[in-house]
Enzyme design. Structure first.
Site, short mmCIF file in Angstrom:
data_model
loop_
_atom_site.label_atom_id
_atom_site.label_comp_id
_atom_site.label_asym_id
_atom_site.label_seq_id
_atom_site.Cartn_x
_atom_site.Cartn_y
_atom_site.Cartn_z
CB CYS A 1 9.15 -6.53 -11.57
SG CYS A 1 7.50 -5.83 -11.58
CG PHE B 1 5.09 2.30 -7.42
CD1 PHE B 1 3.86 2.29 -8.06
CD2 PHE B 1 6.10 3.12 -7.94
CE1 PHE B 1 3.64 3.05 -9.22
CE2 PHE B 1 5.89 3.88 -9.08
CZ PHE B 1 4.67 3.84 -9.73
CG ASP C 1 0.87 1.07 -2.75
OD1 ASP C 1 1.94 0.50 -3.05
OD2 ASP C 1 -0.24 0.66 -3.14
NE ARG D 1 11.93 -5.92 1.10
CZ ARG D 1 11.24 -6.65 0.24
NH1 ARG D 1 10.51 -6.08 -0.69
NH2 ARG D 1 11.25 -7.97 0.31
CG ASP E 1 9.69 -2.09 -6.30
OD1 ASP E 1 9.90 -2.59 -7.43
OD2 ASP E 1 9.49 -2.78 -5.28
#
Ligand code: SAH
Length: 393
Positions: free
Chosen positions: A338, A227, A249, A211, A298
Site C-alpha cells: 500500500c 498482518f 499480527d 478479501r 498485507d
C-alpha cells in the site's frame, strides 16, 4: 475579494491537465494576504483563469484546487454536489453487499484532503489539508444533508497534518458519541470496527475486493494470514472452507477483535491467533520446515518518503522470499503493497527477486488494486497506491 495566486510562466501545465496540486516553486506571486485554508483564485501570468484553490501556507503543496470551473463557488452546495456524486457511485456499486465504504476519496473525488468513510450509520472524517480543515463546517452541513441518519466522527489524528500547520483533531462532529465498536456488514460477513481506537478511520476498506477474492482460493487449504489486523482475510478464508487459519499480527488488540469477528460469523474452522513480528515468525516457520497452502502478506506502508524506498524494498523482498519458501507445491501467495511511492512495476520486481532467492517458480495469476470505492482520478495518478499480486507456486 479572494486573493489571487499567479503561476509562473510554463508552470500552469499541470493545472491545465487538471492535476490539483500547486507547489510553492510554481508560484510567481500572491496578490492579497490569504489566511490558512482560504479559497484563492489561481491565474496564469497572462491572467487566464486556472482554478479555485485552498491556500496551505505551511506546506510544500502550497494550494490544492477545489474547482477548475471559473463560475464555481466553494460553498455548502459545492460540497453537497461533490459528495453527492461520490455517494451515488458507492451506493450503486458497493452498498448492495456492504454497509461500510469510502464515501469520499480525497483528490480522486475532487475534494483534496477530504477522506470520509461510512461504517453503517457512522461517518468518519479525516480532514488532512488546510482547506479541508477550514471547510469543516460546510462539509459537516453537506454530510447531514446527504446522510440524515448518520452520526459524524472525526479521526484527523495523522502526521501529515503537521505539514499543513494543523494539530490533530479527534471527536464527535454531529450526533452520538461512539461508545461501542460498530459492527459492519462486508460481503455478508459481520466485522467489528472501532472507529475511535482502530487504525486509520477504523478499518482497511481499501482491501475489501481483495478479501473477497481469497474465497476463490481458500477451500481445503491451510492459510497463513500475515498482518491480519482484525482478521479480514482469515475470516473470508474460513468461510470459504479453509481447513485451518493462522491470524498473525503484532497487535494484541487487533487479534482480540479478529477472535470476536470469528465468533460473530459462527466460524468453526480451527483458527490460531499469533501475536508476532511477521519477519521473525516467517523465519522461524522456515527453520521448522512448516508449509502453507495459502499465504497472505498485507503489510502496513513501508515507504513514507523517497529516502526510505530502498530500505522498504528490502523489507518487501524479505517477507516475500520467506513466504515463497513456505508455500506448498501449487500453493497461493496473495501479496500486497500500500506504499504509493512504490510503483506496481517495482513491487512486482521486488517480489520476483524474493522468489529468486527462495528458488521458487511463481506465476502471477491475478493482479489487484484498491477497492472500487477508492477510485483513482485519471488526472491524479498519485491516488493509486495499493497493488497486489496473486501468485501460484
Ligand atoms: N489485512 C488487514 C490490514 C492489515 S494492516 C485487513 O484486511 O484488514 C497492517 C497490520 O500489520 C496492522 O494490523 C499492524 O498491527 C500490523 N503490523 C505492522 N507491522 C507488523 C509486524 N512487523 N509484524 C506483525 N504485524 C505487523
Amino acid at each position: 475579494m479572494s486573493a489571487i495566486v499567479v503561476i509562473k510562466q510554463g508552470r500552469e501545465k499541470s493545472l491545465l491537465r487538471r492535476h490539483p496540486w500547486i507547489f510553492s516553486g510554481a508560484i510567481h506571486k500572491v496578490k492579497g494576504q490569504p489566511n490558512l485554508g482560504d479559497t484563492v483564485e489561481v491565474r496564469s501570468d497572462k491572467h487566464a483563469f486556472l482554478g479555485w484553490a485552498a491556500w496551505s501556507p505551511h506546506s510544500q503543496i502550497r494550494a490544492r484546487v477545489w474547482s477548475f470551473e471559473e463560475h464555481a463557488v466553494i460553498d455548502q452546495a459545492f460540497f453537497v454536489d461533490r459528495i453527492g456524486r461520490a455517494k451515488a457511485m458507492r451506493e450503486a456499486l458497493v452498498a448492495p453487499n456492504s454497509n461500510a465504504w469510502r464515501v469520499v476519496a480525497a483528490e480522486s473525488d475532487g475534494l483534496p484532503g477530504v477522506t470520509i468513510d461510512k461504517y453503517d450509520n457512522w461517518l468518519v472524517c479525516q480532514l488532512l489539508s488546510a482547506g479541508a480543515d477550514v471547510m469543516r463546517p460546510l462539509i459537516i452541513a453537506a454530510l447531514r444533508e446527504l446522510f440524515p441518519d448518520c452520526s459524524i466522527y472525526e479521526r484527523s489524528d495523522v502526521d501529515v497534518r503537521n505539514k499543513e500547520g494543523l494539530k490533530p483533531a479527534i471527536g464527535v462532529l454531529h450526533g452520538e458519541a461512539p461508545l461501542e465498536p460498530v459492527v459492519i456488514t462486508e460481503n455478508g460477513l459481520k466485522l467489528e470496527v472501532d472507529i475511535v481506537k482502530g487504525h486509520k478511520t477504523g478499518y482497511y476498506l481499501d482491501q475489501r475486493d481483495a478479501r473477497a477474492l481469497i474465497g476463490k482460493y481458500a477451500k481445503g487449504r491451510r492459510v497463513l494470514n500475515c498482518f491480519s489486523y482484525t482478521g479480514g482475510f482469515g475470516i473470508y478464508a474460513a468461510k470459504a472452507g479453509a481447513t485451518e487459519v493462522i491470524q498473525m499480527d503484532a497487535s494484541q488488540d487487533a487479534l482480540a477483535v479478529a477472535k470476536r469477528n470469528a465468533e460473530l460469523n459462527g466460524i468453526t474452522t480451527p483458527i490460531e491467533y499469533q501475536q508476532a513480528d511477521v519477519f521473525e515468525a516467517l523465519r522461524t516457520f522456515v527453520k521448522e520446515g512448516q508449509t502453507f497452502d495459502l499465504i497472505v502478506l498485507d503489510p502496513p506502508k513501508f515507504v513514507d518518503s523517497k529516502a526510505s524506498l530502498n530500505r522498504a524494498c528490502r523489507g518487501y523482498k524479505d517477507i516475500n522470499r520467506l513466504a515463497s519458501q513456505l508455500l506448498t507445491e501449487g500453493g497461493i501467495l496473495m501479496t500486497f503493497s500500500c506504499s504509493g511511492l512504490l510503483s506496481a512495476e517495482l513491487f512486482q520486481k521486488v517480489v520476483a527477486d524474493g522468489a529468486l532467492d527462495a528458488n521458487r517458480e511463481l506465476q502471477i495469476i491475478e493482479k489487484t488494486q484498491q477497492a472500487i470505492d477508492h477510485p483513482v482520478a485519471i488526472h491524479y495518478p498519485e491516488g493509486g497506491y495499493l497493488k497486489g499480486l496473486v501468485l501460484r507456486a
